[in-house]
Design an enzyme around this catalytic site. Structure first.
Site, PDB file in Angstrom:
ATOM      1  N   THR A 126     -18.440  -4.172  -9.984  1.00 13.60           N
ATOM      2  CA  THR A 126     -17.314  -4.369  -9.104  1.00 13.60           C
ATOM      3  C   THR A 126     -17.224  -6.257  -9.119  1.00 13.60           C
ATOM      4  OG1 THR A 126     -19.600  -5.759  -8.260  1.00 13.60           O
ATOM      5  CG2 THR A 126     -19.655  -3.768  -7.381  1.00 13.60           C
ATOM      6  N   PRO A 127     -17.028  -6.980  -7.841  1.00 14.01           N
ATOM      7  CA  PRO A 127     -15.508  -8.536  -8.476  1.00 14.01           C
ATOM      8  C   PRO A 127     -16.876  -8.939  -8.406  1.00 14.01           C
ATOM      9  CG  PRO A 127     -14.679  -6.873  -6.524  1.00 14.01           C
ATOM     10  CD  PRO A 127     -16.289  -6.378  -7.100  1.00 14.01           C
TER      11      PRO A 127
ATOM     12  N   TYR B 168     -31.389 -16.027  -7.325  1.00 17.52           N
ATOM     13  CA  TYR B 168     -30.829 -14.894  -6.770  1.00 17.52           C
ATOM     14  C   TYR B 168     -32.307 -14.071  -7.021  1.00 17.52           C
ATOM     15  CZ  TYR B 168     -28.047 -10.161  -6.908  1.00 17.52           C
ATOM     16  OH  TYR B 168     -27.522  -9.480  -6.575  1.00 17.52           O
TER      17      TYR B 168
ATOM     18  N   LEU C 235     -15.193  -5.601   0.318  1.00 22.62           N
ATOM     19  CA  LEU C 235     -15.009  -5.491  -1.653  1.00 22.62           C
ATOM     20  C   LEU C 235     -16.403  -4.377  -1.580  1.00 22.62           C
ATOM     21  CD1 LEU C 235     -14.188  -9.035  -2.571  1.00 22.62           C
ATOM     22  CD2 LEU C 235     -12.393  -7.309  -2.827  1.00 22.62           C
TER      23      LEU C 235
ATOM     24  N   GLN D 166     -37.968   1.064 -17.885  1.00 18.83           N
ATOM     25  CA  GLN D 166     -38.677   0.738 -19.500  1.00 18.83           C
ATOM     26  C   GLN D 166     -39.121   0.233 -19.368  1.00 18.83           C
ATOM     27  OE1 GLN D 166     -34.601  -0.308 -21.323  1.00 18.83           O
ATOM     28  NE2 GLN D 166     -33.785  -0.738 -19.415  1.00 18.83           N
TER      29      GLN D 166
HETATM   30  N1  LIG Z   1     -23.136  -5.326  -7.615  1.00 14.38           N
HETATM   31  C1  LIG Z   1     -24.402  -5.230  -8.654  1.00 14.38           C
HETATM   32  O1  LIG Z   1     -24.701  -5.172  -9.843  1.00 14.38           O
HETATM   33  C2  LIG Z   1     -25.440  -5.888  -7.948  1.00 14.38           C
HETATM   34  C3  LIG Z   1     -26.426  -5.270  -8.230  1.00 14.38           C
HETATM   35  C4  LIG Z   1     -27.293  -4.928  -7.520  1.00 14.38           C
HETATM   36  C5  LIG Z   1     -27.495  -5.880  -6.179  1.00 14.38           C
HETATM   37  N2  LIG Z   1     -26.124  -6.204  -5.726  1.00 14.38           N
HETATM   38  C6  LIG Z   1     -26.291  -6.525  -4.373  1.00 14.38           C
HETATM   39  O2  LIG Z   1     -25.253  -5.849  -3.034  1.00 14.38           O
HETATM   40  C7  LIG Z   1     -24.636  -6.550  -2.938  1.00 14.38           C
HETATM   41  C8  LIG Z   1     -23.128  -6.534  -2.791  1.00 14.38           C
HETATM   42  O3  LIG Z   1     -22.447  -6.902  -3.857  1.00 14.38           O
HETATM   43  P1  LIG Z   1     -21.187  -6.255  -5.234  1.00 14.38           P
HETATM   44  O4  LIG Z   1     -21.600  -6.681  -6.212  1.00 14.38           O
HETATM   45  O5  LIG Z   1     -20.870  -5.577  -4.164  1.00 14.38           O
HETATM   46  O6  LIG Z   1     -20.507  -8.181  -4.483  1.00 14.38           O
HETATM   47  P2  LIG Z   1     -18.884  -8.582  -4.177  1.00 14.38           P
HETATM   48  O7  LIG Z   1     -18.776  -9.954  -5.070  1.00 14.38           O
HETATM   49  O8  LIG Z   1     -18.385  -7.257  -5.165  1.00 14.38           O
HETATM   50  O9  LIG Z   1     -18.882  -7.903  -2.332  1.00 14.38           O
HETATM   51  C9  LIG Z   1     -19.761  -9.186  -1.543  1.00 14.38           C
HETATM   52  C10 LIG Z   1     -19.123  -9.206  -0.278  1.00 14.38           C
HETATM   53  O10 LIG Z   1     -20.265  -9.988   0.466  1.00 14.38           O
HETATM   54  C11 LIG Z   1     -18.646 -10.920   1.183  1.00 14.38           C
HETATM   55  N3  LIG Z   1     -19.783 -12.358   1.337  1.00 14.38           N
HETATM   56  C12 LIG Z   1     -19.506 -13.066   0.076  1.00 14.38           C
HETATM   57  N4  LIG Z   1     -20.701 -14.099   1.499  1.00 14.38           N
HETATM   58  C13 LIG Z   1     -20.684 -14.016   2.887  1.00 14.38           C
HETATM   59  C14 LIG Z   1     -21.386 -14.477   4.093  1.00 14.38           C
HETATM   60  N5  LIG Z   1     -21.867 -15.352   3.985  1.00 14.38           N
HETATM   61  N6  LIG Z   1     -20.665 -13.458   5.134  1.00 14.38           N
HETATM   62  C15 LIG Z   1     -20.062 -12.059   4.611  1.00 14.38           C
HETATM   63  N7  LIG Z   1     -19.829 -11.613   4.347  1.00 14.38           N
HETATM   64  C16 LIG Z   1     -19.875 -12.832   2.942  1.00 14.38           C
HETATM   65  C17 LIG Z   1     -18.013 -11.346  -0.294  1.00 14.38           C
HETATM   66  O11 LIG Z   1     -16.614 -11.951   0.547  1.00 14.38           O
HETATM   67  C18 LIG Z   1     -17.459 -10.042  -0.654  1.00 14.38           C
HETATM   68  O12 LIG Z   1     -16.833  -8.797  -0.089  1.00 14.38           O
HETATM   69  C19 LIG Z   1     -25.179  -8.354  -2.906  1.00 14.38           C
HETATM   70  O13 LIG Z   1     -25.957  -8.056  -1.695  1.00 14.38           O
HETATM   71  C20 LIG Z   1     -25.305  -8.243  -3.947  1.00 14.38           C
HETATM   72  O14 LIG Z   1     -26.566  -8.979  -4.334  1.00 14.38           O
HETATM   73  C21 LIG Z   1     -24.847  -5.713  -6.344  1.00 14.38           C
END
Ligand SMILES: NC(=O)c1ccc[n+]([C@@H]2O[C@H](COP(=O)([O-])OP(=O)(O)OC[C@H]3O[C@@H](n4cnc5c(N)ncnc54)[C@H](O)[C@@H]3O)[C@@H](O)[C@H]2O)c1
Length: 258
Positions: free
Chosen positions: A194-195, A157, A16, A258
């Site tokens: 994202t989800p 986090y 995802l 900022q």
């Molecule tokens: N979306 C944002 O705004 C955002 C911002 C900054 C950083 N991030 C980082 O980017 C990365 C992806 O985020 P996202 O928004 O796509 O999240 P998401 O929840 O949409 O997708 C994360 C994926 O990681 C998988 N996952 C969770 N635990 C797991 C495990 N133990 N082993 C393997 N897979 C696992 C989930 O099943 C999911 O498919 C993350 O590290 C998140 O912290 C996201």
């Protein structure tokens, strides 16, 4: 120009969100991609979509918090594609709350995925990259704006993503000084739709309201979309970034300016 032609890229959390978008774009730019996740139906679907678009991809079940799962996944990648050129340590979870209400169990669970998962992946990718010629590779760690600035509600986090930021620099220096040809960089997304973000907002006051509030936090006027991050991943995976290591690629619509 195909930017990552024939490179073998392993992307965690690729069922995802940012991982799925990164895997898709890497494949479009010529990489052979191994998508891993714990959500098998979504992961299989994501890999299948890449194959249907003419790309090369497989999906493997993989909990990034488990060291033996890393050994299995890296070996399966070597068996199928012969090497590992790129690792995208993307899998992550996010939850928050007041520090005095946080439990050690929840804290440890988050760290086991967001920080230990990055450590384990980095360790086993370096072992594989050292073992199989040609030498070198690119490790890309998903940190966050939350690895750069604090949020009053996201202590665990923040700590995990800050850890990813500095661990990245340490390993980048190690690899450079050892002459391994392995580059290690972090990406720091602002809020991307994202989800993960949708789920967080659902639990904290509502999706529509929350999205509008998040939009206003970004000087550019809106939250990002997964491809905004995938473009950064492709850049760091490609030889275009051959002089880039230990860097923080901030993609945040101006959030931390900022
Ligand atoms: N979306 C944002 O705004 C955002 C911002 C900054 C950083 N991030 C980082 O980017 C990365 C992806 O985020 P996202 O928004 O796509 O999240 P998401 O929840 O949409 O997708 C994360 C994926 O990681 C998988 N996952 C969770 N635990 C797991 C495990 N133990 N082993 C393997 N897979 C696992 C989930 O099943 C999911 O498919 C993350 O590290 C998140 O912290 C996201």
């Amino acid at each position: 120009m195909i930017r990552v032609q024939d490179k073998v890229a392993l992307v965690t959390g690729a069922a995802l969100g940012l991982g799925e978008a990164s895997a898709r774009m890497l494949a479009r730019e010529g990489a052979r991609v191994v998508l891993t996740d714990i959500k098998d139906d979504d992961g299989e679907r994501a890999a299948q979509a890449i194959v249907e678009d003419g790309g090369e991809a497989i999906y493997l079940h993989h909990d990034v918090a488990e060291e033996n799962a890393w050994e299995r996944v890296i070996q399966a990648t070597l068996d199928r594609f012969g090497r590992v050129d790129v690792l995208v340590n993307n899998a992550g979870v996010g939850w928050g709350g007041p520090p005095e209400e946080e439990t050690l169990e929840r804290w440890n669970r988050l760290m086991s995925i967001n920080l230990n998962g990055v450590f384990l992946g980095t360790k086993h990718a370096i072992l594989a990259m050292k073992r199989v010629p040609p030498k070198g590779g690119s490790i890309i760690n998903l940190s966050s704006i939350e690895g750069l600035v604090g949020d009053p509600n996201l202590g665990a986090y923040n700590a995990s993503k800050g850890g990813v930021r500095l661990y990245t620099k340490s390993v980048a220096l190690y690899c450079a000084k050892q002459g391994l040809g392995i580059r290690v960089n972090s990406i720091h997304p602002g809020y991307i739709w994202t989800p993960m973000v949708e789920h967080y907002l659902r639990e904290h006051g509502g999706v529509e309201e929350g999205r509008k509030a998040l939009d206003t936090l970004h000087p550019i006027g809106h939250v990002g979309e997964p491809d905004d991050i995938a473009y950064g991943v492709v850049y760091l995976a490609s030889d275009e970034s051959k002089f880039v290591t230990g860097a923080e690629l901030v993609i945040d619509g101006g959030y931390t300016a900022q």
